[in-house]
Design a protein around this motif. Structure first.
Motif: not given
Length: 545
Positions: A300, A303, A311, A314, A316, A506, A508, A529
């Motif tokens: 990921v 997000r 969410v 999302e 990748t 990652e 968020v 998260y």
């Protein structure tokens, strides 16, 4: 409050007398969960068939130190490790191990998240290591590299309930990390490494203990030119070899990166990124994105929480890179290399894909706010920016109100094409390998004291900035950035989006408005998260009071 029970901390032979917390040794009232975790750990490692007799002997002979982490609060761990290193420097304790117990989670997390957290622990310790030789250590891809803290090399072993096949790595109800100084693996009589015969016996015992699961292909011997110690620390629970790069960001590699940047800017001719990629610890933006999309396409990258809670999107790394290339190919039909393109979008996935799409297309992004979000003052600023940079196009939200297009003058309006999974664009002219001095984007000032002024940010500038941020924050692939900062501000764009993407971390992301209307959403997202890095201006902390 965590329940605690009395113990025999004053008894030098009792295990609680060997608990280290900061500079303190011995604890009379350890938490109940720690007592339970230790009991299961001791039961397993003292079993006659336990494969690793290094650890088994250490526990039986009371050559083991212990510490613990509650709620994943690592704040005291660096001081604890320094105390352990000081104790291990003495003859009496030189062959001691350190077992770090982590408070068990309510639910067993995925194995990859367990491994990411283990690496974040090592990274946190490394970033707080004040040893004078920390910048002179070899890099993780060197066969002589071993994790080091306070000048002591040690082998790190991650254990946890997420190991389902490898029973030898599941030693209790919670996660554990074992730190074994290199002296443990040396023959005390000869000073030579433990014999190959002894290691082979360990492997045979391991095969029986793990009920026939073969040794992982990454297990090897320290010093072997083909061996990489880091691959053995937190093994996968399957039998697939580790193919990616070490997620550990060495401060020594960051120093080399800084040196490379200095040399690059001193050259009369621009230095292509691919000439220094192997020497620098930080890749340029598109190289980093392509590397991540190739090495871990299903990890990921982003997000997006549009309401600050749930969410909606999302993405990748594989999907983000492909979408960005699709956007780049679309932009190349509307503008030519070097043209400016204004990003007048709300902060979200489309903003990030548009910025990266500009980079792929060789266009200069101009990050601003969405006209939907502005008042008259903002609209005047937007007019000033457009008049100054003379863009070839402005990217706006799909369905923007007609009245809000007024500040955009007569510049062509574009929208971000939706992501089309699996469709690789054709005819994308720009490829990774862009010169360091190529212009990437224009960062405009607020204009609060005069007309907005654009700062020219090159690929090399961003790369150097990201290297500095990575070093200062310990940001690396295992990190989780939680942010609500506006993406048209440099802190929000560079610090919270581009630097994490370069690190393979990652992100968020929630809209700024979601934080402003209810600041506690920020803390909840960090908790939910497992955020490891976040931040903002001081007013955001005031808003939480």
């Amino acid at each position: 409050m965590t329940a605690r029970i009395s113990s025999g901390a004053n008894d030098p032979k009792h295990w609680t007398s060997r608990i280290i917390i900061g500079d303190t040794r011995g604890q009379s009232h350890p938490p109940v969960w720690l007592v339970d975790s230790y009991a299961e750990f001791r039961k397993q490692v003292t079993h006659p068939a336990f494969p690793c007799y290094f650890g088994s002997i250490a526990e039986k002979k009371k050559e083991m130190f212990y510490t613990y982490v509650e709620g994943r609060d690592l704040s005291t761990l660096p001081v604890t490790m320094r105390q352990f290193a000081r104790l291990s420097a003495g003859i009496e304790d030189e062959r001691n191990n350190l077992a770090v117990f982590f408070q068990p989670e309510a639910d067993v997390e995925e194995h990859e998240k367990f491994r990411d957290f283990c690496w974040s622990v090592l990274q946190f310790l490394h970033n707080h290591d004040d040893d004078s030789e920390v910048l002179n250590q070899p890099l993780p891809d060197d066969p002589s590299w071993e994790f080091s803290f306070a000048g002591m090399e040690m082998f790190a072993v991650g254990c946890g309930p997420s190991y389902k096949r490898r029973r030898s790595r599941n030693l209790g109800p919670g996660m554990m990390m074992l730190f074994q100084p290199r002296s443990v693996f040396m023959d005390p009589m000869t000073g030579n490494p433990i014999s190959l015969e002894a290691r082979q016996r360990v492997r045979e015992r391991l095969l029986k203990w793990d009920e026939g699961v073969p040794a992982h292909p990454d297990t090897g011997i320290y010093g072997d030119p083909k061996n990489r110690e880091w691959k053995q620390y937190f093994l996968p629970d399957n039998d697939l070899p580790e193919m990616g790069k070490c997620p550990f960001l060495s401060r020594a590699s960051s120093r080399q990166a800084s040196t490379s940047f200095g040399n690059a800017t001193a050259k009369k001719e621009p230095l292509p990124v691919d000439e220094v990629e192997g020497r620098a610890g930080t890749l340029a933006l598109l190289e980093a994105l392509e590397r991540a999309a190739s090495d871990f396409p299903d990890k990921v990258a982003l997000r997006f929480l549009p309401d600050g809670e749930n969410v909606e999107t999302e993405l990748t790394y594989g999907a983000l890179a492909q979408w960005s290339r699709q956007v780049g190919a679309s932009l190349q039909t509307k503008a030519v290399s070097g043209d400016r393109v204004v990003l007048a979008l709300p902060g979200g996935p489309e903003y990030i894909a548009a910025f990266l799409g500009c980079a792929y297309a060789g266009l200069v992004a101009v990050p601003v706010f969405s006209p939907d979000e502005g008042n008259n003052e903002h609209h005047l600023r937007l007019i000033g920016i457009i008049e100054d940079c003379t863009p070839a196009a402005v990217i706006v939200p799909d369905g923007i109100a007609e009245r809000n297009l007024m500040p955009l003058l007569d510049v062509p309006h574009l929208t971000v094409p939706p992501y089309r999974p699996g469709q690789e664009p054709t005819g994308l002219a720009r490829k990774p390998g862009i010169a360091e001095d190529a212009l990437l984007f224009l960062q405009y000032t607020s204009g609060s004291t005069g007309s907005p002024k654009g700062v020219m940010v090159t690929h090399g500038c961003l790369r150097a900035n990201a290297a500095t941020i990575h070093t200062a924050t310990g940001m690396q692939a295992a990190s989780v950035m939680v942010t609500w900062l506006p993406l048209y501000h440099d802190m929000g764009l560079i610090g919270c989006i581009l630097s994490p993407l370069i690190a393979g971390a990652e992100i968020v992301l929630m809209p700024t408005r979601a934080f402003v209307t209810r600041p506690v959403r920020w803390l909840r997202a960090i908790s939910r998260y497992r955020g490891t890095i976040s931040g903002g201006p001081d007013f955001c902390l005031q808003a939480l009071l």
